[in-house]
Design an enzyme around this catalytic site. Structure first.
Site, PDB file in Angstrom:
ATOM      1  CG  HIS A   1      -5.930  -2.436   0.282  1.00  0.00           C
ATOM      2  ND1 HIS A   1      -5.176  -1.860  -0.533  1.00  0.00           N
ATOM      3  CD2 HIS A   1      -5.158  -1.705   1.501  1.00  0.00           C
ATOM      4  CE1 HIS A   1      -4.080  -1.047  -0.024  1.00  0.00           C
ATOM      5  NE2 HIS A   1      -4.228  -1.207   1.205  1.00  0.00           N
TER       6      HIS A   1
ATOM      7  CG  ASP B   1      -6.809  -2.498  -3.436  1.00  0.00           C
ATOM      8  OD1 ASP B   1      -7.284  -1.666  -2.310  1.00  0.00           O
ATOM      9  OD2 ASP B   1      -5.245  -2.927  -3.308  1.00  0.00           O
TER      10      ASP B   1
ATOM     11  CB  SER C   1      -0.926   0.005   1.108  1.00  0.00           C
ATOM     12  OG  SER C   1      -2.025   0.974   1.274  1.00  0.00           O
TER      13      SER C   1
END
Length: 686
Positions: free
Chosen positions: A658, A623, A538
């Site tokens: 995610h 995501d 991320s």
């Protein structure tokens, strides 16, 4: 991964687009990959997966071995530490072969008959993904409000289950976030997410048995920087509604026994000031950073909550971050962070001079509150673990200061803690700042200056890198890999100023800190200079992209999960989820100075012709935080620029979000793939 003839990688079509701002033209040849519904895009992503599968085919047996190793270190059938809430003891358990937990309770005592309140395995039947968000009980224990996500896009649906009958009631609301019961056992407050921006912007009040279309809008947050969250005090007397950006908060409250009443503002928001309230005995206890970045604690009467009535209870300390305060009827627990480590201090209200700090035995560890639902108690539960000590739950006796171990995570498969060593060192950053680094390695496999070295980093949002135990890592440690965790600026490891020093115009510190950590570890012979692998996800994927662009010669392999790499295009598109709220972390590129700073490190925009390390990039089609097209575009562009023969792989989970796979066994298969890639590139024998 040993050199070999690789299959031909897929080639993404180049479709030239431009955007000129502040006298600079941004070129994006792969913007077309944003078209998620396009058959061409899906075909391209599938081609990338097929290519990755082909390149990784020789590691299949190793992946299988790694997966079996990791499973062997898990007690597959296990139960959590039960905790009391109302008339019941609650816990969750897992069963061998089942992907998800089973949430249970027993009435009165632990010898009573088990009642399953929610079996996530049942919810997951017929689904490729399943995650439970909220899990909230009515005061009488009869009703369970819970939310589920079956795509990975983190859009949750609210359900209510009658635990007396097992019936799922008619209540069903899409895109919910916080869920809180009022004291009447029939009123639920919930937040709703904006469908496009994924920002929780409305609080609704719902009465059981009524159509949710008739629910009352209690509050609407109009500032796009802010998200709503709702909660309830431990003493159950008050509900709180928090409007929060990354740097500013504002709270309202309502008596839990008056759900139709008016919510009252505590103190109007002020930019860059946060405060968080709880309640005890007619006073709000408010943790705030109004006089210093590391927070202080104040109290104020519930009928006079505004700032002019605040009375300081714990003053601001520049050397320690006041991360939280847990309130109970007769004592409170101060949760500090100093020198990068958590501290817990137990303070009786009637004798604050007898406060005790809970001692921890290791130089590097993680300690934090566990589940403590009972307000009137003399016991306090906390969790403790380290890089070499499995997660443990202790119960602390406030009167005596004694702590009793309730449970330590069992690690099957021959785990021997004494085989492993953990250390904390400091690396000197380019500006002289000392950056903490946590290390773990297997003692009998350590060879000064020769070991393969793995470095993990994040460094954003004020998030403190957790120093916990993970049995999966044994597969690396037992093969001689030294693991390092870089507590770089931008994180919260050294308090709020540490975050400030790695965001906005100071963001480059995050990347130069990480490079300094790698160089320091090599200088101190924790690893071989030609055998360094790095990982981040991320915002940590942004870190991976930035440091790889800055020092491609320093790293042998890069593992980048759901990476935020297309900084400029994302932050210039205010229609995307999270963009506007993120201005407080990265900057607003519509402003010239911020534009130049962000452009200087944006991984996608700084790719250039040359040699790069071996890179495995992983993302998910659903995501919601970092859209799949960012890593896809990054890989497509890098393929046209890299001049080396090292692998460049993109793996797209076509049915997750995610966090990757939701099932615990599926997740381990993803980790086995990661480790096989790293071990191959680092030249580690299987």
């Amino acid at each position: 991964m040993p050199d070999r003839n690789l299959p031909t990688p897929p080639v993404a079509a180049i479709r030239h687009t431009e955007n000129t701002l502040h006298n600079h033209t941004l070129v994006d040849d792969y913007a077309w990959l944003r078209e998620k519904e396009s058959p061409e895009v899906i075909a391209y992503l599938n081609a990338e997966n097929a290519y990755t599968e082909a390149v990784m085919q020789p590691t299949k047996e190793l992946q299988k071995d790694l997966y079996e190793e990791m499973v062997s270190h898990i007690k597959e059938t296990d139960v959590s530490v039960p905790y009391q809430y109302g008339d019941f003891w609650y816990y969750s358990r897992t069963e061998q072969g089942s992907q998800y937990p089973i949430h249970c309770r027993k009435r009165g005592n632990l010898d009573a008959t088990e009642e399953i309140i929610l079996d996530v395995n049942e919810l997951a039947k017929g689904e490729s993904f399943m995650a439970v968000g909220a899990l909230t009980l009515s005061d009488d224990g009869n009703l369970l409000a819970f939310s589920t996500d079956n795509t990975g896009f983190r859009q949750y649906t609210l359900h209510v289950k009658d635990l007396r009958t097992g019936e799922i009631l008619g209540e069903k609301v899409e895109r919910t976030g916080s869920i809180v019961w009022a004291a009447d056992n029939r009123t639920i407050f919930y937040t709703i997410e904006d469908e496009i921006q994924k920002r929780h912007y409305r609080l609704y009040r719902h009465t059981l048995g009524t159509p949710h279309e008739q629910d009352t809008i209690v509050f609407e947050e109009t500032d796009e920087r802010f998200n709503l969250g709702a909660g309830r005090s431990r003493d159950r007397k008050y509900l709180f509604l928090e409007s929060a950006s990354h740097t500013t908060t504002e709270e309202r409250f309502l008596a839990a026994d008056n759900p139709a009443g008016e919510w009252t503002l505590i103190e109007p928001r002020r930019d860059d000031i946060e405060y968080y309230a709880d309640h005890r005995d007619g006073l709000f206890y408010i943790r705030t950073n109004d006089t210093g970045r590391n927070f202080r604690l104040v109290t104020t009467p519930t009928d006079r909550p505004a700032k002019e009535n605040w009375s300081e209870m714990i003053s601001h300390r520049p050397e320690a971050m006041l991360e939280d305060v847990d309130l109970f009827d007769s004592f409170y627990v101060v949760c500090d962070r100093a020198n990068g480590l958590e501290q817990l201090r137990v303070v009786p209200f009637d004798a604050p001079e007898t406060a005790r700090e809970i001692p921890f035995p290791e130089p590097v560890y993680s300690a934090h509150p566990h589940i403590n639902r009972v307000f009137s108690t003399t016991k306090y539960r906390y969790s403790y673990q380290s890089l070499v000590s499995p997660a443990s739950v202790y119960e602390y006796d406030v009167a005596t200061g004694d702590a009793v171990l309730l449970k330590q995570l069992e690690v099957p498969g021959g785990f021997d803690r004494s085989l492993y060593a953990s250390e904390r060192i400091f690396a000197t950053a380019s500006d002289g700042v000392q950056v903490p680094v946590s290390l773990v390695y297997r003692r009998d496999r350590f060879q000064s200056g020769l070991n393969p070295l793995y470095i993990y980093g994040y460094g954003s949002y004020g998030y403190s890198l957790p120093i916990g135990f993970n049995s999966n890592r044994l597969s690396l440690l037992d093969r001689g890999v030294v693991l390092a965790y870089a507590h770089i600026r931008g994180g919260g490891d050294m308090g709020k100023p540490w975050h400030d020093a790695g965001r906005l115009e100071h963001k480059l510190n995050t990347f130069t800190d990480f490079i300094a950590v790698a160089e320091e570890l090599i200088a101190k012979k924790y690893g071989a200079p030609e055998r360094i692998a790095i990982e981040g996800g991320s915002a940590g994927g942004l870190l991976m992209g930035a440091v790889t662009n800055m020092r491609p010669d320093l790293f042998r392999a890069v593992l980048s999960h759901v990476p935020f790499v297309d900084v400029m295009n994302t932050m210039l598109d205010a229609s995307l989820p999270l963009t506007v709220p993120e201005y407080e972390e990265w900057g607003d590129p519509n402003q010239p100075d911020a534009f130049q700073t962000m452009l200087s490190y944006s991984p996608y925009d700084n790719l250039k012709k040359g040699e790069y390390p071996a890179i495995l990039v992983k993302t998910s089609l659903y995501d919601s935080q970092v859209m799949y097209w960012e890593p896809a575009k990054y890989v497509a562009k890098l393929r046209t620029l890299k001049t080396d023969a090292h692998p460049l792989l993109l793996h797209v989970n076509m049915s997750a979000g995610h966090g990757g796979a939701s099932g615990r066994y599926d997740y381990l298969k993803e980790i086995a793939m990661d480790y096989a890639f790293l071990l191959g590139e680092l030249g580690v024998e299987a």
